[in-house]
Write a protein that holds these residues in place. Structure first.
Motif, PDB file in Angstrom:
ATOM      1  N   PHE A 268      49.466 -36.314  21.767  1.00  0.00           N
ATOM      2  CA  PHE A 268      48.506 -37.417  21.864  1.00  0.00           C
ATOM      3  C   PHE A 268      48.556 -38.325  20.641  1.00  0.00           C
ATOM      4  CE2 PHE A 268      46.593 -34.663  25.141  1.00  0.00           C
ATOM      5  CZ  PHE A 268      46.505 -35.595  26.161  1.00  0.00           C
ATOM      6  N   ALA A 269      48.947 -37.756  19.475  1.00  0.00           N
ATOM      7  CA  ALA A 269      49.163 -38.608  18.302  1.00  0.00           C
ATOM      8  C   ALA A 269      50.320 -39.565  18.570  1.00  0.00           C
ATOM      9  CB  ALA A 269      49.451 -37.751  17.076  1.00  0.00           C
ATOM     10  N   GLY A 270      51.404 -39.037  19.158  1.00  0.00           N
ATOM     11  CA  GLY A 270      52.536 -39.892  19.504  1.00  0.00           C
ATOM     12  C   GLY A 270      52.216 -40.862  20.626  1.00  0.00           C
ATOM     13  N   PHE A 271      51.443 -40.392  21.616  1.00  0.00           N
ATOM     14  CA  PHE A 271      51.070 -41.247  22.746  1.00  0.00           C
ATOM     15  C   PHE A 271      50.237 -42.435  22.275  1.00  0.00           C
ATOM     16  CE2 PHE A 271      48.212 -42.368  26.257  1.00  0.00           C
ATOM     17  CZ  PHE A 271      49.138 -42.623  27.258  1.00  0.00           C
ATOM     18  N   ASN A 272      49.294 -42.178  21.373  1.00  0.00           N
ATOM     19  CA  ASN A 272      48.471 -43.272  20.835  1.00  0.00           C
ATOM     20  C   ASN A 272      49.306 -44.248  20.019  1.00  0.00           C
ATOM     21  OD1 ASN A 272      46.024 -42.429  21.966  1.00  0.00           O
ATOM     22  ND2 ASN A 272      45.595 -41.037  20.260  1.00  0.00           N
ATOM     23  N   LYS A 273      50.274 -43.702  19.270  1.00  0.00           N
ATOM     24  CA  LYS A 273      51.166 -44.584  18.503  1.00  0.00           C
ATOM     25  C   LYS A 273      51.975 -45.483  19.438  1.00  0.00           C
ATOM     26  CE  LYS A 273      51.956 -41.767  14.340  1.00  0.00           C
ATOM     27  NZ  LYS A 273      50.954 -40.721  14.576  1.00  0.00           N
ATOM     28  N   ALA A 274      52.430 -44.898  20.546  1.00  0.00           N
ATOM     29  CA  ALA A 274      53.282 -45.647  21.476  1.00  0.00           C
ATOM     30  C   ALA A 274      52.553 -46.813  22.128  1.00  0.00           C
ATOM     31  CB  ALA A 274      53.825 -44.703  22.553  1.00  0.00           C
ATOM     32  N   GLN A 275      51.223 -46.836  22.058  1.00  0.00           N
ATOM     33  CA  GLN A 275      50.454 -47.947  22.619  1.00  0.00           C
ATOM     34  C   GLN A 275      50.485 -49.178  21.716  1.00  0.00           C
ATOM     35  OE1 GLN A 275      49.308 -47.126  25.773  1.00  0.00           O
ATOM     36  NE2 GLN A 275      50.346 -45.230  25.174  1.00  0.00           N
ATOM     37  N   GLY A 276      50.866 -48.962  20.446  1.00  0.00           N
ATOM     38  CA  GLY A 276      50.860 -50.078  19.497  1.00  0.00           C
ATOM     39  C   GLY A 276      52.222 -50.748  19.381  1.00  0.00           C
ATOM     40  N   LYS A 277      52.231 -52.069  19.281  1.00  0.00           N
ATOM     41  CA  LYS A 277      53.492 -52.822  19.225  1.00  0.00           C
ATOM     42  C   LYS A 277      54.274 -52.535  17.949  1.00  0.00           C
ATOM     43  CE  LYS A 277      52.043 -56.669  22.181  1.00  0.00           C
ATOM     44  NZ  LYS A 277      51.837 -58.132  22.262  1.00  0.00           N
ATOM     45  N   MET A 278      53.560 -52.270  16.845  1.00  0.00           N
ATOM     46  CA  MET A 278      54.269 -52.021  15.588  1.00  0.00           C
ATOM     47  C   MET A 278      55.129 -50.768  15.670  1.00  0.00           C
ATOM     48  SD  MET A 278      51.627 -53.104  12.534  1.00  0.00           S
ATOM     49  CE  MET A 278      50.304 -52.056  13.121  1.00  0.00           C
ATOM     50  N   TRP A 279      54.676 -49.774  16.417  1.00  0.00           N
ATOM     51  CA  TRP A 279      55.456 -48.546  16.575  1.00  0.00           C
ATOM     52  C   TRP A 279      56.621 -48.757  17.522  1.00  0.00           C
ATOM     53  CZ3 TRP A 279      55.191 -44.342  13.614  1.00  0.00           C
ATOM     54  CH2 TRP A 279      54.034 -44.170  12.822  1.00  0.00           C
ATOM     55  N   THR A 280      56.393 -49.441  18.632  1.00  0.00           N
ATOM     56  CA  THR A 280      57.483 -49.667  19.582  1.00  0.00           C
ATOM     57  C   THR A 280      58.500 -50.664  19.035  1.00  0.00           C
ATOM     58  OG1 THR A 280      56.105 -51.344  20.692  1.00  0.00           O
ATOM     59  CG2 THR A 280      56.092 -49.104  21.595  1.00  0.00           C
ATOM     60  N   HIS A 281      58.080 -51.538  18.118  1.00  0.00           N
ATOM     61  CA  HIS A 281      59.009 -52.494  17.504  1.00  0.00           C
ATOM     62  C   HIS A 281      59.702 -51.913  16.278  1.00  0.00           C
ATOM     63  CE1 HIS A 281      56.725 -56.146  19.404  1.00  0.00           C
ATOM     64  NE2 HIS A 281      57.406 -55.438  20.280  1.00  0.00           N
ATOM     65  N   GLY A 282      59.258 -50.732  15.832  1.00  0.00           N
ATOM     66  CA  GLY A 282      59.912 -50.084  14.704  1.00  0.00           C
ATOM     67  C   GLY A 282      59.470 -50.565  13.335  1.00  0.00           C
ATOM     68  N   THR A 283      58.312 -51.238  13.254  1.00  0.00           N
ATOM     69  CA  THR A 283      57.859 -51.808  11.975  1.00  0.00           C
ATOM     70  C   THR A 283      56.609 -51.128  11.420  1.00  0.00           C
ATOM     71  OG1 THR A 283      56.544 -53.475  13.160  1.00  0.00           O
ATOM     72  CG2 THR A 283      58.811 -54.071  12.547  1.00  0.00           C
ATOM     73  N   ALA A 284      56.100 -50.125  12.097  1.00  0.00           N
ATOM     74  CA  ALA A 284      54.825 -49.514  11.695  1.00  0.00           C
ATOM     75  C   ALA A 284      54.882 -48.932  10.291  1.00  0.00           C
ATOM     76  CB  ALA A 284      54.425 -48.431  12.689  1.00  0.00           C
ATOM     77  N   LEU A 285      55.985 -48.269   9.948  1.00  0.00           N
ATOM     78  CA  LEU A 285      56.097 -47.639   8.637  1.00  0.00           C
ATOM     79  C   LEU A 285      56.020 -48.670   7.519  1.00  0.00           C
ATOM     80  CD1 LEU A 285      56.495 -44.945   7.184  1.00  0.00           C
ATOM     81  CD2 LEU A 285      58.967 -45.282   7.367  1.00  0.00           C
ATOM     82  N   TYR A 286      56.570 -49.844   7.743  1.00  0.00           N
ATOM     83  CA  TYR A 286      56.512 -50.913   6.736  1.00  0.00           C
ATOM     84  C   TYR A 286      55.062 -51.283   6.425  1.00  0.00           C
ATOM     85  CZ  TYR A 286      56.757 -55.577   4.719  1.00  0.00           C
ATOM     86  OH  TYR A 286      56.574 -56.672   3.913  1.00  0.00           O
TER      87      TYR A 286
END
Length: 324
Positions: free
Chosen positions: A186-204
């Motif tokens: 569910f931690a991963g599922f919630n992350k997958a809802q955000g564009k920053m995670w799917t675009h690969g920029t969340a860590l930045y």
């Protein structure tokens, strides 16, 4: 239909035999006990000087407001006496020490859970995210045999366990593992809802937050490398989403757990979330079987013996041919 029913019944019998034949994950659950105890002890000791300001009768989250919100759900809320508070707090440290040492776990695990629950209830504003999963796992593990390894109470392993005790332990550990698997998913599922995670920029963006960037040198190395940023973002997402599936596969489990441990080590190093990272690493170690731990011990022992023999030969050679 009969064929499918037969397969299902066979699988059920195999599962029943697995859960009732012997205790599993005894080493991992004992290691988890120690990590949980150290996590709690860190909370007690790191805030020892400020204990009155955080949990005392005159804490910033006042006794009256806390009692109004939670009532008698915490031992700290039974009295606003300073002497009573000191007794509960200091006794909590003593009880947790016994928990770490594995002494009389059937009793101590219950008492320690009550004391830790009371501590968290008294002031919920200082939690770091790891407390929620910790208190849940502590509840489940009350029914597990946590004192089989790394303990000062050595009587437990020598006693023959009843079938009921074996089943209760195995189900307790299994429920804990399922809880951890669901947490990851569910931690991963919630992350997958955000564009920053799917675009690969969340860590930045995470590393741009000052509160979560305590090691600027390491942080800048990652921020300045777009490949590391994208790899870190997608690998974290993949690990959490696939954890509940791959962790049960004997071929993928160990690489997955190594990746998860490295992931949480990076959280500790880059973000400074020490307690959260440590408790998640301890939960990862629960998934390693007793057989795998014994194989690891033998492997490390062989490496140690080789290095010891090598250095002994070098030392003996130096004695026979001293340099002038």
């Amino acid at each position: 239909m009969r064929f499918n029913l037969k397969i299902i019944l066979n699988k059920f019998r195999n599962f029943n035999h697995l859960m009732s034949n012997k205790m599993h994950y005894l080493i991992g659950s004992s290691i988890l006990r120690i990590f949980i105890g150290l996590h709690i002890m860190f909370t007690y000791l790191i805030h020892f000087a400020q204990r009155n300001e955080i949990w005392g009768p005159n804490a910033f989250y006042s006794f009256e407001k806390c009692f109004e919100a939670y009532g008698f759900t915490s031992l700290y809320l039974f009295s606003d006496s300073q002497l009573y508070f000191e007794f509960i707090f200091i006794s909590g440290i003593v009880i947790n020490t016994l928990y770490i040492l594995g002494y009389k776990m059937r009793v101590v695990s219950i008492i320690n859970f009550i004391w830790v629950w009371s501590l968290y209830q008294r002031n919920p504003y200082i939690h770091d995210g790891g407390n929620n999963i910790l208190i849940l796992i502590m509840l489940y593990l009350i029914f597990a045999s946590l004192g089989e390894f790394f303990t000062i109470h050595t009587e437990s392993r020598s006693k023959e366990k009843s079938k009921v005790t074996i089943i209760i332990h195995n189900f307790s550990v299994m429920i804990s593992m399922i809880q951890v698997s669901l947490l990851y998913f569910f931690a991963g599922f919630n992350k997958a809802q955000g564009k920053m995670w799917t675009h690969g920029t969340a860590l930045y963006y995470i590393l741009q937050v000052d509160e979560y960037s305590i090691n600027k040198g390491f942080t800048n190395l990652v921020i300045d490398n777009p490949y590391l940023l994208v790899l870190g973002t997608y690998s974290a997402l993949f690990l959490q989403l696939m954890f509940p599936i791959l962790v049960w596969n004997r071929y993928f489990k160990i690489p997955l757990l190594i990746g998860s441990i490295l992931f949480h080590l990076s959280i500790i190093i880059f973000m400074g979330l020490l307690q959260f990272g440590v408790i998640m690493i301890a939960l990862d170690l629960l998934f390693i079987t007793d057989t795998e731990y014994r194989k690891l011990y033998k492997f490390l022992s062989r490496i140690y013996d080789k290095f010891k023999l090598k250095f002994r030969n070098i030392f003996n050679q130096k004695l026979r041919n001293p340099t002038i």
